[in-house]
Design a protein around this motif. Structure first.
Motif, PDB file in Angstrom:
ATOM      1  N   GLY A   1      25.113 -57.155  -2.126  1.00 19.94           N
ATOM      2  CA  GLY A   1      24.135 -56.917  -1.680  1.00 19.94           C
ATOM      3  C   GLY A   1      24.268 -54.438  -1.952  1.00 19.94           C
ATOM      4  N   CYS A   2      23.933 -54.406  -1.990  1.00 26.06           N
ATOM      5  CA  CYS A   2      23.763 -53.268  -0.995  1.00 26.06           C
ATOM      6  C   CYS A   2      23.563 -52.903  -0.026  1.00 26.06           C
ATOM      7  CB  CYS A   2      23.633 -52.013  -1.539  1.00 26.06           C
ATOM      8  SG  CYS A   2      24.951 -52.339  -3.917  1.00 26.06           S
ATOM      9  N   GLY A   3      23.353 -51.732   1.304  1.00 24.41           N
ATOM     10  CA  GLY A   3      22.118 -51.590   2.016  1.00 24.41           C
ATOM     11  C   GLY A   3      22.032 -53.122   3.188  1.00 24.41           C
ATOM     12  N   THR A   4      20.865 -53.273   3.059  1.00 27.25           N
ATOM     13  CA  THR A   4      19.969 -53.790   3.468  1.00 27.25           C
ATOM     14  C   THR A   4      20.035 -55.926   3.183  1.00 27.25           C
ATOM     15  OG1 THR A   4      18.056 -52.622   4.416  1.00 27.25           O
ATOM     16  CG2 THR A   4      17.377 -54.594   4.060  1.00 27.25           C
ATOM     17  N   ALA A   5      19.818 -55.014   1.789  1.00 23.23           N
ATOM     18  CA  ALA A   5      20.092 -56.635   1.019  1.00 23.23           C
ATOM     19  C   ALA A   5      21.569 -56.755   1.526  1.00 23.23           C
ATOM     20  CB  ALA A   5      20.547 -56.643  -0.080  1.00 23.23           C
TER      21      ALA A   5
ATOM     22  N   SER B   1       7.887 -48.128   1.057  1.00 19.15           N
ATOM     23  CA  SER B   1       9.006 -47.461   1.893  1.00 19.15           C
ATOM     24  C   SER B   1      10.144 -47.122   1.612  1.00 19.15           C
ATOM     25  CB  SER B   1       8.265 -47.229   3.185  1.00 19.15           C
ATOM     26  OG  SER B   1       9.165 -46.996   4.162  1.00 19.15           O
ATOM     27  N   VAL B   2      10.546 -46.454   1.477  1.00 25.93           N
ATOM     28  CA  VAL B   2      12.017 -46.438   1.250  1.00 25.93           C
ATOM     29  C   VAL B   2      13.087 -47.150   1.875  1.00 25.93           C
ATOM     30  CG1 VAL B   2      14.439 -45.582   0.293  1.00 25.93           C
ATOM     31  CG2 VAL B   2      12.504 -44.225  -0.130  1.00 25.93           C
ATOM     32  N   ALA B   3      12.584 -47.491   3.549  1.00 25.29           N
ATOM     33  CA  ALA B   3      13.380 -48.602   4.178  1.00 25.29           C
ATOM     34  C   ALA B   3      13.054 -49.701   4.167  1.00 25.29           C
ATOM     35  CB  ALA B   3      13.440 -47.568   5.889  1.00 25.29           C
ATOM     36  N   SER B   4      13.937 -50.755   4.233  1.00 24.86           N
ATOM     37  CA  SER B   4      13.644 -51.879   3.168  1.00 24.86           C
ATOM     38  C   SER B   4      13.307 -52.417   5.204  1.00 24.86           C
ATOM     39  CB  SER B   4      14.695 -52.548   2.813  1.00 24.86           C
ATOM     40  OG  SER B   4      14.765 -53.712   2.244  1.00 24.86           O
ATOM     41  N   THR B   5      12.280 -53.419   5.075  1.00 30.58           N
ATOM     42  CA  THR B   5      11.468 -53.825   6.463  1.00 30.58           C
ATOM     43  C   THR B   5      11.351 -55.327   5.674  1.00 30.58           C
ATOM     44  OG1 THR B   5       9.732 -52.905   6.649  1.00 30.58           O
ATOM     45  CG2 THR B   5      10.990 -52.124   7.567  1.00 30.58           C
TER      46      THR B   5
ATOM     47  N   LEU C   1      20.683 -49.244  10.601  1.00 28.39           N
ATOM     48  CA  LEU C   1      20.732 -49.183   9.661  1.00 28.39           C
ATOM     49  C   LEU C   1      19.291 -48.036   9.101  1.00 28.39           C
ATOM     50  CD1 LEU C   1      21.568 -48.192   5.964  1.00 28.39           C
ATOM     51  CD2 LEU C   1      20.948 -50.976   5.750  1.00 28.39           C
ATOM     52  N   LYS C   2      18.706 -48.330   9.449  1.00 31.90           N
ATOM     53  CA  LYS C   2      16.662 -48.131   9.617  1.00 31.90           C
ATOM     54  C   LYS C   2      16.825 -47.155  10.427  1.00 31.90           C
ATOM     55  CE  LYS C   2      16.079 -50.093   7.625  1.00 31.90           C
ATOM     56  NZ  LYS C   2      16.025 -51.028   6.527  1.00 31.90           N
ATOM     57  N   LEU C   3      17.745 -47.512  11.480  1.00 35.00           N
ATOM     58  CA  LEU C   3      17.379 -45.553  12.596  1.00 35.00           C
ATOM     59  C   LEU C   3      17.960 -44.521  12.055  1.00 35.00           C
ATOM     60  CD1 LEU C   3      16.123 -44.622  15.259  1.00 35.00           C
ATOM     61  CD2 LEU C   3      18.796 -44.853  16.141  1.00 35.00           C
ATOM     62  N   LYS C   4      18.879 -44.630  11.243  1.00 36.13           N
ATOM     63  CA  LYS C   4      20.118 -43.444  11.069  1.00 36.13           C
ATOM     64  C   LYS C   4      18.956 -42.974   9.458  1.00 36.13           C
ATOM     65  CE  LYS C   4      23.648 -46.283  10.017  1.00 36.13           C
ATOM     66  NZ  LYS C   4      24.896 -46.641   9.486  1.00 36.13           N
ATOM     67  N   GLU C   5      18.413 -43.518   8.707  1.00 34.65           N
ATOM     68  CA  GLU C   5      17.743 -43.685   7.370  1.00 34.65           C
ATOM     69  C   GLU C   5      16.532 -42.696   7.460  1.00 34.65           C
ATOM     70  OE1 GLU C   5      16.383 -47.608   5.736  1.00 34.65           O
ATOM     71  OE2 GLU C   5      16.701 -46.171   4.100  1.00 34.65           O
ATOM     72  N   ILE C   6      16.144 -43.217   8.361  1.00 35.75           N
ATOM     73  CA  ILE C   6      14.719 -42.485   8.601  1.00 35.75           C
ATOM     74  C   ILE C   6      14.284 -41.452  10.326  1.00 35.75           C
ATOM     75  CG2 ILE C   6      13.050 -43.967   7.425  1.00 35.75           C
ATOM     76  CD1 ILE C   6      12.506 -45.467  10.114  1.00 35.75           C
TER      77      ILE C   6
ATOM     78  N   VAL D   1      21.480 -60.380  -4.225  1.00 35.43           N
ATOM     79  CA  VAL D   1      20.546 -59.595  -3.778  1.00 35.43           C
ATOM     80  C   VAL D   1      19.825 -58.740  -3.808  1.00 35.43           C
ATOM     81  CG1 VAL D   1      19.634 -59.913  -1.355  1.00 35.43           C
ATOM     82  CG2 VAL D   1      21.557 -60.861  -2.211  1.00 35.43           C
ATOM     83  N   SER D   2      18.236 -58.484  -3.956  1.00 33.83           N
ATOM     84  CA  SER D   2      18.488 -57.195  -4.414  1.00 33.83           C
ATOM     85  C   SER D   2      16.933 -57.127  -4.167  1.00 33.83           C
ATOM     86  CB  SER D   2      18.645 -56.876  -5.672  1.00 33.83           C
ATOM     87  OG  SER D   2      17.904 -55.289  -6.017  1.00 33.83           O
ATOM     88  N   GLN D   3      16.179 -56.342  -3.637  1.00 29.36           N
ATOM     89  CA  GLN D   3      15.023 -56.150  -3.697  1.00 29.36           C
ATOM     90  C   GLN D   3      14.322 -55.570  -4.276  1.00 29.36           C
ATOM     91  OE1 GLN D   3      11.239 -54.491  -3.718  1.00 29.36           O
ATOM     92  NE2 GLN D   3      12.795 -53.148  -3.123  1.00 29.36           N
ATOM     93  N   SER D   4      14.763 -54.478  -5.193  1.00 29.82           N
ATOM     94  CA  SER D   4      13.879 -54.029  -6.613  1.00 29.82           C
ATOM     95  C   SER D   4      14.480 -54.792  -7.688  1.00 29.82           C
ATOM     96  CB  SER D   4      14.994 -52.255  -6.351  1.00 29.82           C
ATOM     97  OG  SER D   4      15.898 -52.839  -7.077  1.00 29.82           O
ATOM     98  N   GLY D   5      15.370 -55.358  -7.545  1.00 28.56           N
ATOM     99  CA  GLY D   5      16.452 -55.841  -8.470  1.00 28.56           C
ATOM    100  C   GLY D   5      16.869 -55.495  -9.821  1.00 28.56           C
ATOM    101  N   GLU D   6      17.041 -53.597  -9.280  1.00 30.78           N
ATOM    102  CA  GLU D   6      17.224 -52.774 -10.188  1.00 30.78           C
ATOM    103  C   GLU D   6      18.553 -51.693 -10.187  1.00 30.78           C
ATOM    104  OE1 GLU D   6      15.848 -51.989 -13.037  1.00 30.78           O
ATOM    105  OE2 GLU D   6      14.050 -52.999 -13.349  1.00 30.78           O
ATOM    106  N   THR D   7      19.217 -52.341  -8.603  1.00 33.58           N
ATOM    107  CA  THR D   7      20.191 -51.550  -8.050  1.00 33.58           C
ATOM    108  C   THR D   7      20.996 -51.670  -8.997  1.00 33.58           C
ATOM    109  OG1 THR D   7      19.299 -52.006  -5.798  1.00 33.58           O
ATOM    110  CG2 THR D   7      22.124 -51.044  -6.184  1.00 33.58           C
ATOM    111  N   ALA D   8      21.983 -50.255  -9.403  1.00 33.69           N
ATOM    112  CA  ALA D   8      22.954 -50.008 -10.476  1.00 33.69           C
ATOM    113  C   ALA D   8      24.619 -51.101  -9.971  1.00 33.69           C
ATOM    114  CB  ALA D   8      23.286 -49.315 -10.643  1.00 33.69           C
TER     115      ALA D   8
HETATM  116  O1  M6R Z   1      16.671 -52.712  -4.068  1.00 37.27           O
HETATM  117  P1  M6R Z   1      18.027 -53.313  -3.542  1.00 37.27           P
HETATM  118  O2  M6R Z   1      18.016 -53.822  -1.899  1.00 37.27           O
HETATM  119  O3  M6R Z   1      19.477 -53.577  -4.436  1.00 37.27           O
HETATM  120  O4  M6R Z   1      18.779 -52.057  -2.703  1.00 37.27           O
HETATM  121  C1  M6R Z   1      19.555 -52.203  -1.571  1.00 37.27           C
HETATM  122  C2  M6R Z   1      19.307 -51.252  -1.020  1.00 37.27           C
HETATM  123  O5  M6R Z   1      19.479 -49.750  -2.229  1.00 37.27           O
HETATM  124  C3  M6R Z   1      18.379 -50.601   0.047  1.00 37.27           C
HETATM  125  O6  M6R Z   1      18.637 -52.028   0.439  1.00 37.27           O
HETATM  126  C4  M6R Z   1      19.239 -49.230   1.134  1.00 37.27           C
HETATM  127  O7  M6R Z   1      19.827 -49.729   1.752  1.00 37.27           O
HETATM  128  C5  M6R Z   1      17.153 -49.108   2.407  1.00 37.27           C
HETATM  129  N1  M6R Z   1      16.591 -48.488   1.998  1.00 37.27           N
HETATM  130  C6  M6R Z   1      17.538 -49.340   2.915  1.00 37.27           C
HETATM  131  O8  M6R Z   1      16.332 -49.821   4.115  1.00 37.27           O
END
Ligand code: M6R
Length: 446
Positions: free
Chosen positions: A138-142, A237-241, A324-329, A186-193
């Motif tokens: 995964g990336c970031g929050t994932a 919201s861009v920040a994933s919670t 990560l949450k604090l820094k990104e927003i 793992v991916s919320q969007s299912g589209e992360t390159a």
């Molecule tokens: O859609 P995804 O779960 O694949 O996205 C992965 C990251 O880009 C995403 O979690 C990003 O780190 C969030 N903006 C963090 O809040």
């Protein structure tokens, strides 16, 4: 000008969805953008070209071979992409975690028999029993959710090693994956390159891939061999919670299905299952109790430009996610460390430019973490402690007591406090909390 009333669209990498409306046809990068116009969608695949008019959609491959259009119903409803009275999507998404997690658990927990049942991965008991290695990508929050799940899965699943990897790195590593592995994508969007690229690489090696995805019909969801949707609804919201909480728990549930198949005794697994079932209610209590205090507390900290987040064991990935949450927003330079790493470097940072946000769940390593906090305090640290320990008398600047009957998953609850803290911090600084600068919700490019 030659073909009025006609648009030609093509998909190469980034998502593209066509909405079939009444006397109109729409094109978007996400199905939720179509809501309010139509619920009928056609998801284009890579290398497909569509010619659309207001009443027709004609799809072909790049070689001009016709493709029959599959019209699918968008399951999301309009209310799910509205703020429902909240000032921001971020606060709404934090606050709706009791409900969104319930959706993740729906039909998957059997409390009477103390069992988890996941249909989506499509693995037979025999296949689950053979798993020796899990790769979580995964990336970031994932990625953080994967790391948190790994700490839990290792606690109850014998003979299974869990490796959690950052997709952008893993796609270029020459990593050998043993044959008896399963990869969780793992991916919320299912589209992360980057995550998608890893999925394709892993599949080439003949390894089974299981998606832990939120967006229904997304590319990753369609390309994995099986999967467990987290079903948290649109996360805008861009920040994933809410996705973080549900991704972590969905992966723990997958781990539990492996443990069940491997014959791990029910008395070991049952406490996990009981606590997972109780989590939505406990989340509600913590959010209700902590919302107002966090709103008040942030004012004391907006002057800082640096923050250190600390945790250990399961609270360490939570500290990473919180930072990560604090820094990104709020654009505060926030980094997370495992408590045990403090004296290997980060302790040198402690001074009046920094505040420290420490995660102290009750448990075996609580006393060790407390002595680390004492080291920070002795160096003049500005400490905010979040704990579910009843008796807490360290001379920290602020303490947030989380009242809960849970022990195993208490760190998930501590994270809620950090989510609220980040939200109010960004709000107090006057930033665009839902769309922080330089970031996109779906990272569909490398
Ligand atoms: O859609 P995804 O779960 O694949 O996205 C992965 C990251 O880009 C995403 O979690 C990003 O780190 C969030 N903006 C963090 O809040």
């Amino acid at each position: 000008t030659k073909n009025p009333g006609e648009i030609v669209v093509a998909r190469a990498g980034s998502p593209l969805v066509i909405g079939v409306g009444h006397g109109e046809t729409l094109v978007a990068s996400d199905a939720s953008a179509l809501l309010g116009h139509t619920k009928q969608a056609i998801y284009l695949n890579d290398g497909e070209v569509a010619t659309i008019t207001k009443n027709s959609v004609e799809i072909k491959t790049l070689n001009a071979e016709p493709v029959s259009a599959k019209v699918e119903e968008i399951e999301t409803n309009l209310a799910a992409i509205q703020k429902n009275g909240y000032e921001h999507f971020l606060l709404k998404e934090i606050m709706e975690q009791p409900e969104s997690l319930k959706e993740t658990l729906r039909g998957r927990i059997d409390l009477r028999d103390g069992l988890v049942r996941l249909g989506g991965p499509g693995l037979k008991e025999k296949e689950l029993r053979k798993i020796k290695h899990l790769v979580i990508v995964g990336c970031g929050t994932a990625y953080n959710a994967g790391l948190l799940a790994a700490y839990y899965i290792e606690q109850f699943t014998p003979e299974v090693t869990v490796e959690v990897v950052i997709a952008s790195e893993y796609r270029y590593r020459q990593a050998y994956i043993p044959k008896d592995s399963v990869a969780l994508i793992v991916s919320q969007s299912g589209e992360t390159a980057d995550t998608l690229a890893c999925l394709r690489e892993i599949k080439k090696q003949g390894i089974k891939t299981i998606g832990i995805v939120n967006a229904i019909g997304s590319t990753i969801a369609r390309e994995v061999d099986g999967g467990t949707y987290v079903h948290v609804g649109p996360e805008i919201s861009v920040a994933s919670t809410k996705a973080f909480t549900s991704q972590a728990i969905a992966m723990v549930m997958f781990g539990l299905t492996i443990a069940q198949a491997k014959g791990v005794r029910n008395n070991i697994l049952r406490p996990y299952i009981k606590e997972i079932a109780a989590l939505p209610g406990e989340i509600r209590k913590v959010l209700d109790a902590c919302n107002e205090p966090m709103k008040q507390m942030v004012e004391q900290y907006i002057k800082y430009e640096h923050a250190i987040y600390l945790g250990r064991d399961t609270a360490y990935p939570v500290a990473m996610e919180a930072a990560l949450k604090l820094k990104e927003i709020s654009y505060i330079d926030a980094n997370a460390y495992a408590f045990g790493e403090l004296k290997h470097g980060p302790l040198a940072l402690v001074d009046d430019r920094f505040f420290e946000f420490v995660m102290l769940p009750e448990g075996d390593l609580y006393d060790k973490a407390v002595s680390n906090v004492q080291e920070v305090l002795a160096r003049g640290g500005h400490v905010i402690a979040v704990t579910n320990k009843e008796e807490f008398d360290l001379p920290v600047e602020n303490v947030v007591k989380v009242e809960t009957s849970l022990t195993i998953f208490a760190p998930v609850l501590l994270n809620l406090v950090a989510q609220l803290f980040a939200y109010y911090m960004a709000l107090c600084k006057g930033y665009n909390v839902d769309q922080p600068r330089n970031l996109a919700k779906s990272v569909t490019v490398e």
